[in-house]
Design an enzyme around this catalytic site. Structure first.
Site, PDB file in Angstrom:
ATOM      1  N   TRP B 181      -4.599   3.823   0.596  1.00 22.38           N
ATOM      2  CA  TRP B 181      -5.643   2.940   0.084  1.00 22.38           C
ATOM      3  C   TRP B 181      -6.543   3.726  -0.850  1.00 22.38           C
ATOM      4  O   TRP B 181      -7.261   4.622  -0.410  1.00 22.38           O
ATOM      5  CB  TRP B 181      -6.442   2.348   1.240  1.00 22.38           C
ATOM      6  CG  TRP B 181      -5.649   1.316   1.965  1.00 22.38           C
ATOM      7  CD1 TRP B 181      -5.591  -0.012   1.669  1.00 22.38           C
ATOM      8  CD2 TRP B 181      -4.782   1.517   3.082  1.00 22.38           C
ATOM      9  NE1 TRP B 181      -4.736  -0.651   2.529  1.00 22.38           N
ATOM     10  CE2 TRP B 181      -4.233   0.262   3.399  1.00 22.38           C
ATOM     11  CE3 TRP B 181      -4.410   2.626   3.828  1.00 22.38           C
ATOM     12  CZ2 TRP B 181      -3.329   0.092   4.441  1.00 22.38           C
ATOM     13  CZ3 TRP B 181      -3.512   2.456   4.861  1.00 22.38           C
ATOM     14  CH2 TRP B 181      -2.980   1.199   5.158  1.00 22.38           C
ATOM     15  N   HIS B 198      -9.224  -3.883   2.082  1.00 21.85           N
ATOM     16  CA  HIS B 198      -8.426  -5.015   2.542  1.00 21.85           C
ATOM     17  C   HIS B 198      -9.333  -5.890   3.413  1.00 21.85           C
ATOM     18  O   HIS B 198     -10.436  -5.491   3.751  1.00 21.85           O
ATOM     19  CB  HIS B 198      -7.177  -4.561   3.323  1.00 21.85           C
ATOM     20  CG  HIS B 198      -7.426  -3.421   4.281  1.00 21.85           C
ATOM     21  ND1 HIS B 198      -6.436  -2.643   4.809  1.00 21.85           N
ATOM     22  CD2 HIS B 198      -8.581  -2.917   4.797  1.00 21.85           C
ATOM     23  CE1 HIS B 198      -6.959  -1.734   5.604  1.00 21.85           C
ATOM     24  NE2 HIS B 198      -8.243  -1.881   5.617  1.00 21.85           N
ATOM     25  N   GLN B 238      -7.910 -11.172  -0.941  1.00 24.46           N
ATOM     26  CA  GLN B 238      -6.854 -11.155   0.063  1.00 24.46           C
ATOM     27  C   GLN B 238      -7.108 -12.239   1.075  1.00 24.46           C
ATOM     28  O   GLN B 238      -8.229 -12.745   1.191  1.00 24.46           O
ATOM     29  CB  GLN B 238      -6.872  -9.817   0.811  1.00 24.46           C
ATOM     30  CG  GLN B 238      -5.963  -8.776   0.227  1.00 24.46           C
ATOM     31  CD  GLN B 238      -5.734  -7.633   1.198  1.00 24.46           C
ATOM     32  OE1 GLN B 238      -6.365  -7.545   2.253  1.00 24.46           O
ATOM     33  NE2 GLN B 238      -4.839  -6.743   0.850  1.00 24.46           N
ATOM     34  N   VAL B 281      -0.211  -2.135  12.416  1.00 30.16           N
ATOM     35  CA  VAL B 281       0.767  -3.019  13.052  1.00 30.16           C
ATOM     36  C   VAL B 281       1.980  -2.203  13.494  1.00 30.16           C
ATOM     37  O   VAL B 281       2.291  -1.168  12.930  1.00 30.16           O
ATOM     38  CB  VAL B 281       1.236  -4.149  12.100  1.00 30.16           C
ATOM     39  CG1 VAL B 281       0.178  -5.213  11.944  1.00 30.16           C
ATOM     40  CG2 VAL B 281       1.675  -3.595  10.768  1.00 30.16           C
ATOM     41  N   ALA B 335      -0.616  -9.994  12.764  1.00 31.52           N
ATOM     42  CA  ALA B 335      -1.580  -9.977  11.667  1.00 31.52           C
ATOM     43  C   ALA B 335      -0.785  -9.981  10.372  1.00 31.52           C
ATOM     44  O   ALA B 335       0.342  -9.489  10.332  1.00 31.52           O
ATOM     45  CB  ALA B 335      -2.458  -8.731  11.738  1.00 31.52           C
TER      46      ALA B 335
END
Lengths: 811, 379
Positions: B181, B198, B238, B281, B335
């Protein structure tokens, strides 16, 4: 990471189309970004042998070479200085497309036979540059002695290279071996590993060759001393593999270290052993301010948290990042110390980031290299060293590995797989996949116990195992279902509802929504600032208190804005270059400092900017510019649409705005917005010179509160309204709002509408006065109104107008 | 012809006492008036003339009305007959008038309408209506789609702590994943403050404030420190989705995303998962929808792959659940995140992401014609 297919095939037997292989690997998590077909452009280019070389009769620097490539035998005129009879070379026939070796453009040219100094040259012996392999054009490319002759070059030197994107979790895939293991699991194919020397067979070092002073940052260090090395160019096949993988060939020793790094993922380094002071290695933290020159010839200043490899005197390498020039392997090197070690990933990452120095080694160490790989890597490197420098002798080795890594075990319920994926897989498939990936799975009574190989540092929780199973067996097998279970009541966010309504109203009123950047320059904001004081429109703050980015993309715009208006003005200006008029609004956050080092308060505000002609250019349109009352009307209607009434407009002065055409919007004695015409100077700042601009900003969150507070009851009207027109004469300076308030007060509850329809000035009412004409609408919910009602009301109005506005009704 | 404007002139003198006893005179007068009026009605050329006749004869001060007033002076034996006759004539004249009026009226109307002919190809009076930004059109549409699946729309802060943007999402500060990122940093001597990279920080923030079951979507602005080009923008939007409950599965994620794809891109669309890595995740996937242009066969739009990437997703990582105090063995969740601009670009074939913050009205106004429901994807 670039991996040639032929290299992969040394590890795993596969015979599938590269595109299909790439697709399958990509779906399994190893993303192939590109498939590079090396040599596909080599048409009419063959491996060949030089049969004889004769002098050109008319040119000293040219020779005539007779070259044979299978059925083709031709004479070629060439100036290549290194051509000699008996060499295996690359021959291009007429019609081949080659890169022009004499230019830097990299453009392809089609080869045509032609006479050179009177002699027909029927083909060309190629350099690496002409083949697009490198920039080398000093001489022709000479192939190894055992190269087959007469083969299309693509079959011999060509390959298909898969280019992978390696995500941070894929340390174990950062090598040819790693990719091969994936393929083995996907196709259930066995792995074969190439030969390597067993470290156990190398004599142990007698001296204290290796010392680790920082065992927290270096868990293992293997050093092997090799004498009698002959430094020179690499064999063609090593150089080619490196080139295909995107690594430059340096010399046979350095190339071997890089080859093994690419092959196994174990970074290695070779030091010139003779140049090591004290002929020993110390792994330690650098001294604060310690300096060393790295291989890229840049002097680096180190700090005490950086790990270095040192000899008795000084730092000679940045551990896991890059070696130093002092001990670099050179043409005169005869003995080397080969390093294969495991460095702490965080430490390597920190050093690499601080020094802005990334290397193939640091990329691997940052992701984590298995300490148990060090022995395998050095074994493979020693094997290759003896191949590229046959006279070399492995003298001794030391392996300092105080706390060897051991495989961890993880136990989970087997049905965790189904519970998480929503699909169950047969036990034997799960066991097979895990085994192919070199896990050791055992299944007992519904419990799955997995021994995790030390090279899988990324696997630690049951879900990691689930992912391994899912990705290899394929997520295409996962069905699409919808969540069942308890529903969660959906509460609609009042802010969002209000914003949606505002969007609908404002667009219906002709304005379009913009989304502008949140950063602003000091001068943009200071347009709306008092000298040296606060900047902003609705929520002024001192400029130096606003949040600032450390790394803005545009250095002039570091501030996080506390008003939407400057950016909207920029947007208006750019649109007015191709339009008659603009009506823009934005619903976005402003960022208000909440104190040093605190997260800011983020407030949703509504910004509106109008400028230019009110109407489109058409036969119905007026040629009037948009003004304050367009904005005020738009705001009023927007508020009405969100069930807000009773706000008042008070004359205001605000930096950047017209001193006589600016109003504060007040609700419950609280300012909730500011609208006004821009000061001409402000407009000029935003390239809106000579044009009226009106702008406003409203606290959208305050609106939510106000909107929810007022309950409105709605009734169906049963009686016709009665209208009455009244003209009120008041002093010029009396605000219309005062008159309206007076009218409302006098008219009482029967008043259901009030509209100002004319403002008149003239001698008949006195020069100091103005006449405001209103149409009042009266309705009673319960009965039809009579003239008597109106007479009564009129009497009251006369009184309130006199008392509250100092005016009288015009007869 | 009797001059108009003087309703009494016709019978002047006849109502005087000298006329007394001339019953025949009344009937004659009546008849004369009738005949005269009929002639006038027939001779009238406009409805205005007929209005005059009506007023002069039948009106309150009209000739017939005046004549009728004499009825009272007649011999009582003659009155009934004279009265009936008068009414008959009155009715007759009224009908004649009405008929004649209708005839004349309709032709006058035809004439008038003919004279009012306009050039209907002239442009109309166009109300000026603005455009909701395509990003917000999409956010509203997504919010509606997910509301139907029980997801609540919530919003989060844009200036975020490193703790929520990274640490709570299993991206510790010394992890190489943090480099993925490209982050805008806000000046701070204390806690790390960033522009959120995000919408994922809201995962932790939402879960901290509620216990399962959780079903939310989080649309909003996000920021990445990267140079702009046709496919990169430093500020974009987003949409985060999060569902946590007992027994939430990857299959549920696929179902929800498939429903989304069908609502956005048409009822035949399907979703493909590809293994991918996101620290928050596990398992992690990215998801793609089969190309609506070529039905997955491969074309220019999908770069011949048959698939268009929509976003990243996965099962909420155990560490993320545990960080907010959820029991990761009892609860599972999914997610996902997708780019709003990307959805608009996919649907309408927009090829430059910079257009969205460019705010050129020539661009924005093309979104006035909002696609209703799952439209076709522009080629």
């Amino acid at each position: 990471m670039r991996v040639p297919l032929k290299w992969l095939q040394e590890f795993v037997e596969i015979d599938v189309d590269a595109t299909e292989l790439a697709r399958k690997l990509t779906l399994a998590g190893l993303e192939v970004e590109k498939i590079d077909h090396i040599g596909s452009e080599w048409d009419k280019v063959f491996t060949a042998v030089v049969q004889k070389v004769e002098r050109h009769p008319d040119a000293d620097r040219l020779v005539l070479a007779t070259v044979e490539a299978g059925e083709h035998q031709l004479t070629v005129v060439t100036g290549a200085p290194n051509i000699a009879a008996g060499q295996n070379v690359v021959l291009a026939l007429a019609g081949a497309r080659l890169i022009d070796g004499h230019s830097d453009s990299g453009q392809y040219k089609t080869l045509k036979p032609g006479k050179i100094r009177g002699i027909m040259s029927e083909g060309m012996v190629c350099s690496e540059k002409e083949l697009g392999m490198s920039d080398e054009h000093e001489g022709i490319l000479v192939l190894p002695d055992d190269a087959p002759v007469g083969l299309p070059l693509q079959d011999y030197l060509g390959d298909t290279v898969l280019e992978f994107e390696i995500t941070p979790n894929l340390a174990h895939d950062f090598s040819v071996l790693g990719v091969a293991r994936e393929i083995g699991a996907l196709y259930h194919a066995a792995l074969t590993e190439p030969g390597r020397i067993d470290l156990e067979s190398v004599p142990g070092a007698k001296t204290d060759l290796i010392t680790i002073d920082a065992p927290d940052l270096c868990s293992r260090y293997i050093g092997a001393v090799v004498r009698g090395v002959d430094v020179g160019p690499s064999p063609e096949w090593i150089a080619r593999r490196l080139r295909q993988a995107g690594v430059r060939s340096i010399n046979n020793i350095v190339d071997v270290t890089n080859y093994v790094m690419l092959e196994y993922g174990q970074p290695l380094h070779a030091f010139d052993f003779e140049r090591l002071a004290g002929q020993r290695i110390i792994v330690r933290r650098a001294g604060d301010g310690e300096r060393m020159e790295t291989l890229d010839h840049i002097e680096r200043v180190l700090d005490a948290d950086m790990l270095v490899i040192a000899d008795s005197d000084r730092a000679i390498a940045l551990a896991g990042v890059m070696g130093g020039t002092d001990t670099e392997v050179s043409d005169t090197t005869t003995s080397i110390l080969l390093e294969s070690a495991a460095f702490d990933m965080k430490s390597v990452r920190r050093t690499s980031r601080l020094l802005k120095l990334r290397s193939d080694a640091s990329a691997r160490f940052e992701r984590g290299v298995d300490p148990n790989l060090a022995a395998i890597g050095i074994g493979r490197a020693l094997e290759l060293l003896l191949q590229v420098s046959p006279g070399a002798e492995i003298v001794e080795a030391a392996d300092v590995y105080p706390a060897p890594a051991v495989p961890r075990r993880l136990t989970m319920r087997f049905d965790r797989i189904e519970h998480l994926l929503g699909v169950g897989f047969p036990e034997e498939d799960v066991i097979r996949v895990l085994t192919d990936l070199e896990f050791q799975p055992e299944l007992e009574g519904g419990d799955l116990t997995v021994t995790i190989p030390t090279f899988r540092q990324d696997v630690s929780i049951p879900e990691d195992i689930v992912e391994e199973v899912g990705r290899v067996l394929g997520y295409d097998n996962v069905p699409a279902t919808l969540p069942v279970g308890q529903t969660v009541p959906v509460v609609r966010d009042p802010n969002f509802l209000l914003q949606t309504k505002l969007r609908q109203t404002l667009t219906a009123a002709g304005a379009s929504e913009a989304i502008t950047y949140i950063t602003a320059s000091g001068s943009m904001l200071s347009t709306f600032g008092a000298n040296g004081g606060e900047v902003g429109v609705l929520t002024p703050r001192p400029l130096d208190s606003l949040l600032q980015l450390i790394n803005p993309l545009n250095a002039e715009r570091p501030y996080l804005r506390n008003t939407l208006i400057p950016a909207l003005l920029e947007t208006a200006a750019s649109n007015l270059r191709h339009r008659r008029g603009v009506k823009l609004f934005e619903l976005a956050r402003v960022y208000l400092p909440a104190g040093r080092n605190q997260l800011p308060e983020e407030i949703q505000t509504l910004g509106i900017v109008l400028s230019g002609q009110r109407d489109a250019l058409d036969r119905f349109g007026s040629n009037e510019p948009l003004d304050f009352f367009d904005l005020k009307g738009m705001v009023d209607e927007a508020l009405r649409q969100v069930n807000i009434s009773g706000v008042s407009y008070e004359p205001a002065e605000a930096p950047g705005f017209h001193p006589g055409r600016t109003a504060r919007i007040v609700a419950d004695d609280r300012p909730i917005g500011l609208i006004g015409e821009l000061h001409p100077e402000s407009a000029r700042q935003f390239d809106l010179e000579g044009i009226r601009v009106v702008a406003g900003e409203i606290d959208a969150e305050a609106l939510v509160e106000l909107s929810q507070r007022q309950k409105s009851s709605i009734s169906a009207p049963r009686f016709l309204p009665v209208e009455q027109d009244l003209a009120v004469v008041v002093a010029e300076g009396t605000p219309a709002a005062t008159v309206e308030t007076a009218l409302r007060a006098g008219a009482g509850p029967l008043l259901t509408g009030i509209a100002l329809f004319d403002v008149f000035r003239g001698p008949q009412i006195g020069a100091e006065n103005k006449s405001l004409a209103y149409r009042l609408t009266f309705t009673s919910p319960g009965r039809a109104l009579t003239d008597a009602d109106l007479v009564k009301v009129r009497g009251k109005i006369e009184k309130t107008v006199k008392q509250q506005a100092g005016g009288k009704l015009r007869v | 012809m009797v001059p108009r404007g003087d309703p009494a002139s016709l019978i002047e003198g006849c109502v005087s006492s000298e006329c007394e006893g001339h019953v025949s005179t009344f009937t004659e007068q009546l008849e004369r008036l009738r005949a005269q009026t009929v002639a006038e009605i027939e001779g009238a050329l406009s409805t205005a003339e007929l209005d005059d006749i009506e007023r002069n004869v039948l009106g309150g001060k009209g000739q017939l009305t005046a004549l009728l007033r004499q009825l009272g002076s007649l011999d009582p034996s003659e009155r009934p007959e004279a009265g009936r006759e008068s009414n008959r004539i009155k009715q007759e004249l009224a009908i004649l008038l009405a008929q004649r009026k209708e005839t004349l009226g309709s032709s006058e109307l035809v004439e008038r309408l003919e004279s009012e002919r306009i050039d209907i190809t002239l442009p109309g009076r166009v109300p000026q209506i603005g455009v909701i930004h395509p990003v917000f059109q999409m956010i509203e549409e997504l919010s509606d789609i997910f509301a139907l699946m029980g997801f609540q729309t919530v919003f989060g802060r844009e200036v975020e702590s490193g703790f929520y943007n990274f640490d709570q999402l299993n991206i510790p500060s010394d992890h190489p994943a943090r480099d993925v990122w490209d982050t805008f940093l806000v000046q701070s001597d204390g806690e790390e403050i960033v522009l959120r990279t995000h919408t994922s920080p809201m995962q932790a923030r939402v879960m901290e404030q509620t216990s399962p079951p959780v079903r939310v979507i989080v649309p909003g602005r996000t920021y990445r420190y990267e140079a702009q080009d046709a496919s990169h923008e430093w500020m974009f939007h987003q949409l985060e989705g999060l569902a946590v409950d007992e027994r939430i599965t990857l299959a549920d994620l696929k179902g929800v995303l498939q429903e989304l794809a069908r609502q956005l891109f048409g009822p035949r669309r399907k979703i493909r998962f590809r293994c991918d890595f996101f620290p928050f995740v596990e398992p992690g996937v990215d998801f793609a929808v089969d190309c609506a242009i070529c039905d997955g066969a491969g074309c220019r739009v999908c770069k011949h792959s048959g698939w268009l990437e929509m976003g990243g997703a996965g099962m909420v990582h155990r560490k993320v659940l545990e960080a907010v105090g959820y029991d990761a063995d009892k609860y599972s969740g999914f997610a996902f995140g997708l780019g709003i601009e990307r959805m608009v670009m996919m649907r309408h074939g927009v090829d430059d992401v910079r257009a969205f913050a460019g705010n050129d009205l020539r661009f924005l106004q093309q979104f006035a014609a909002k696609t209703v429901g799952a439209g076709s994807v522009a080629a």
